[in-house]
Design a protein around this motif. Structure first.
Motif, mmCIF file in Angstrom:
data_model
loop_
_atom_site.group_PDB
_atom_site.id
_atom_site.type_symbol
_atom_site.label_atom_id
_atom_site.label_comp_id
_atom_site.label_asym_id
_atom_site.label_seq_id
_atom_site.Cartn_x
_atom_site.Cartn_y
_atom_site.Cartn_z
ATOM 1 N N PHE A 183 29.075 57.365 44.353
ATOM 2 C CA PHE A 183 29.703 56.744 45.271
ATOM 3 C C PHE A 183 29.761 55.299 44.793
ATOM 4 O O PHE A 183 30.847 54.691 44.870
ATOM 5 N N ARG A 184 28.787 54.709 44.496
ATOM 6 C CA ARG A 184 28.773 53.329 43.884
ATOM 7 C C ARG A 184 29.398 53.175 42.819
ATOM 8 O O ARG A 184 30.438 52.303 42.331
ATOM 9 N N ALA A 185 29.234 54.208 41.606
ATOM 10 C CA ALA A 185 30.108 54.080 40.320
ATOM 11 C C ALA A 185 31.361 54.335 40.316
ATOM 12 O O ALA A 185 32.172 53.643 39.797
ATOM 13 N N LEU A 186 31.884 55.146 41.497
ATOM 14 C CA LEU A 186 33.145 55.439 41.464
ATOM 15 C C LEU A 186 34.147 54.580 42.585
ATOM 16 O O LEU A 186 35.262 54.820 42.831
ATOM 17 N N ALA A 187 33.604 53.532 43.287
ATOM 18 C CA ALA A 187 34.409 52.838 44.212
ATOM 19 C C ALA A 187 35.265 52.414 43.765
ATOM 20 O O ALA A 187 35.611 51.830 42.644
ATOM 21 N N GLY A 188 36.545 52.420 44.767
ATOM 22 C CA GLY A 188 37.730 52.007 44.149
ATOM 23 C C GLY A 188 38.545 52.368 42.925
ATOM 24 O O GLY A 188 39.458 51.940 42.519
ATOM 25 N N THR A 189 38.204 53.806 42.759
ATOM 26 C CA THR A 189 38.707 54.546 41.613
ATOM 27 C C THR A 189 40.094 55.174 41.799
ATOM 28 O O THR A 189 41.052 55.079 40.942
ATOM 29 N N PHE A 190 40.328 55.948 42.804
ATOM 30 C CA PHE A 190 41.036 56.935 42.914
ATOM 31 C C PHE A 190 42.383 56.588 43.960
ATOM 32 O O PHE A 190 42.324 55.883 44.671
ATOM 33 N N ASP A 191 43.718 57.034 43.313
ATOM 34 C CA ASP A 191 44.979 56.938 44.042
ATOM 35 C C ASP A 191 44.882 58.070 45.201
ATOM 36 O O ASP A 191 45.617 57.692 46.247
ATOM 37 N N LYS A 206 41.597 53.507 45.745
ATOM 38 C CA LYS A 206 41.929 52.072 45.700
ATOM 39 C C LYS A 206 42.834 51.742 46.883
ATOM 40 O O LYS A 206 42.999 52.435 47.741
ATOM 41 N N THR A 207 43.255 50.421 47.025
ATOM 42 C CA THR A 207 44.218 49.999 48.062
ATOM 43 C C THR A 207 45.341 50.905 47.923
ATOM 44 O O THR A 207 45.693 51.416 46.983
ATOM 45 N N ASP A 208 45.733 51.037 49.149
ATOM 46 C CA ASP A 208 46.754 52.060 49.483
ATOM 47 C C ASP A 208 46.599 53.418 49.207
ATOM 48 O O ASP A 208 47.396 54.425 49.089
ATOM 49 N N GLY A 209 45.496 54.001 48.704
ATOM 50 C CA GLY A 209 45.050 55.241 48.246
ATOM 51 C C GLY A 209 45.028 56.121 49.614
ATOM 52 O O GLY A 209 45.049 55.745 50.844
ATOM 53 N N ILE A 243 41.003 50.687 57.680
ATOM 54 C CA ILE A 243 41.393 49.380 57.717
ATOM 55 C C ILE A 243 41.418 48.577 56.375
ATOM 56 O O ILE A 243 42.328 47.858 56.054
ATOM 57 N N GLY A 244 40.052 48.375 55.788
ATOM 58 C CA GLY A 244 40.028 47.696 54.695
ATOM 59 C C GLY A 244 40.637 48.666 53.632
ATOM 60 O O GLY A 244 39.975 49.417 53.083
ATOM 61 N N GLY A 245 41.791 47.998 53.069
ATOM 62 C CA GLY A 245 42.437 48.582 51.867
ATOM 63 C C GLY A 245 43.492 49.378 52.197
ATOM 64 O O GLY A 245 44.125 50.166 51.380
ATOM 65 N N ARG A 246 43.964 49.478 53.585
ATOM 66 C CA ARG A 246 45.171 50.065 53.836
ATOM 67 C C ARG A 246 45.284 51.317 53.513
ATOM 68 O O ARG A 246 46.192 51.887 52.745
#
Length: 350
Positions: free
Chosen positions: A235-243, A263-266, A286-289
């Motif tokens: 989870f740490r390594a892949l944070a913010g990865t996926f659409d 990712k944001t808007d994912g 909420i964080g990252g919509r």
């Protein structure tokens, strides 16, 4: 000229949690817009087990499960225009809907506002129970029947009527394709079709599974990456990865952790349905919509689109063909994740 109502051999659960057993069930006469289908193969979906054991509420018994139905047309009603005797056809999770609400008019019958009629464990418009595909024949309105292209083997096509469309619909809706990073949670009956379809759509595909036990399979099916989720390192390594993340599992997940992979808007879309409520910290969306969503099969038009897509790309399900007397054993093996990747009943053995 139409046949009279009849009874057909089937396998049914006589009561909640009881072993399925051989029996007979009624089928209505072939009406003007009906097709009579000789069922050749029926897939075993995890939702069959949920319902036969009252996991999603009280069921209607005797219950004949099965909404992954592949067969051939044996007879057509006098007003049928879409099919002819001998055609290869399929039936999925519902066999009727109101046909009048905005969703039905848009081809989204699965979201019928008045409630559609499920293929089994439901009451039809006449108040009669519906019985599913663990049987030798079924009568279905032509408008709720789909054509199975010649490029798909019937046994490998059967699971597409639920597992295939359940993954195809959200992947299409959330625009999986080139330039998109898509994660499939769970490599089972649903997940393995998600990998195949997302890969064919051109997305970069990752499998997130509890262990690496099925990694070789996942990569062969079209995954670009495969990770175990047994600890926080992934989870740490892949944070913010996926659409897009599509979860196929029917057990509650640590949703806050998975939402952190977007990712944001994912969007994280759930097609598995846990029997228990989930918990969520709203700051995870909420964080990252971000979006936490659900999706349920597809309409008739989209199901036909899915079958045509799978035929074009050679995407049949990975199956283990069983005899009818193995159904109860198969249920236990599904619960133990001991199938690669969908049991399909040879209904000639009923």
């Amino acid at each position: 000229m139409t046949t009279n109502a009849s009874t057909v051999p089937a396998y049914a659960a006589p009561a909640a949690g009881a072993p399925l057993e051989r029996t007979t069930v009624p089928r209505r006469a072939v009406g003007a817009h009906d097709v009579l289908i000789d069922i050749k193969y029926a897939g075993i979906c995890h939702s069959d087990i949920h319902q036969a054991r009252d996991g999603w509420g009280r069921g209607i018994y005797p219950m004949v499960p099965g909404h992954e139905i592949a067969g051939t047309v044996a007879e057509v009603g006098s007003g049928v225009t879409k099919f002819a005797v001998g055609d290869r056809v399929g039936v999925g999770c519902f066999v009727d809907s109101c046909r009048e609400c905005e969703h039905c008019r848009q081809g989204l019958e699965q979201y019928c506002t008045r409630g559609g009629t499920a293929t089994y464990n439901a009451l039809d418009k006449n108040g009669e129970p519906t019985y599913g595909g663990y049987s030798t024949r079924i009568v279905v309105d032509e408008n709720y029947t789909v054509r199975i292209p010649d490029g798909l083997a019937l046994d490998e096509a059967a699971p597409l009527l639920c597992a295939g469309i359940t993954l195809y619909s959200p992947l299409r809706h959330w625009n999986a394709g080139p330039g998109k990073k898509v994660a499939i949670v769970g490599l089972g009956g649903l997940g393995h079709m998600g990998v195949k379809i997302a890969h064919a759509l051109g997305a970069e595909v990752t499998v997130l599974s509890q262990t690496l036990r099925k990694k070789d399979d996942g990569l062969k099916l079209g995954a670009d990456h495969y990770y175990a989720t047994g600890d926080d390192v992934t989870f740490r390594a892949l944070a913010g990865t996926f659409d897009l993340i599509v979860s196929t599992v029917s057990a509650p997940l640590p949703f806050d952790k998975y939402l952190g992979l977007l990712k944001t808007d994912g969007a994280m879309v759930n097609v598995g349905a846990p029997e228990e409520p989930i918990s969520l910290n709203l700051f995870s969306v909420i964080g990252g919509r971000k979006t936490l969503a659900g999706s349920m099969i597809g309409g008739i038009r989209e199901t036909q689109e899915m079958l045509d897509f799978c035929a074009e790309h050679g995407l049949g399900a990975e199956i283990e063909l069983i005899r009818a007397e193995q159904i109860n054993e198969a249920y236990e093996r599904v619960l133990a994740s001991d199938v690669r990747y969908r049991f399909v009943i040879d209904t000639a053995t009923i």
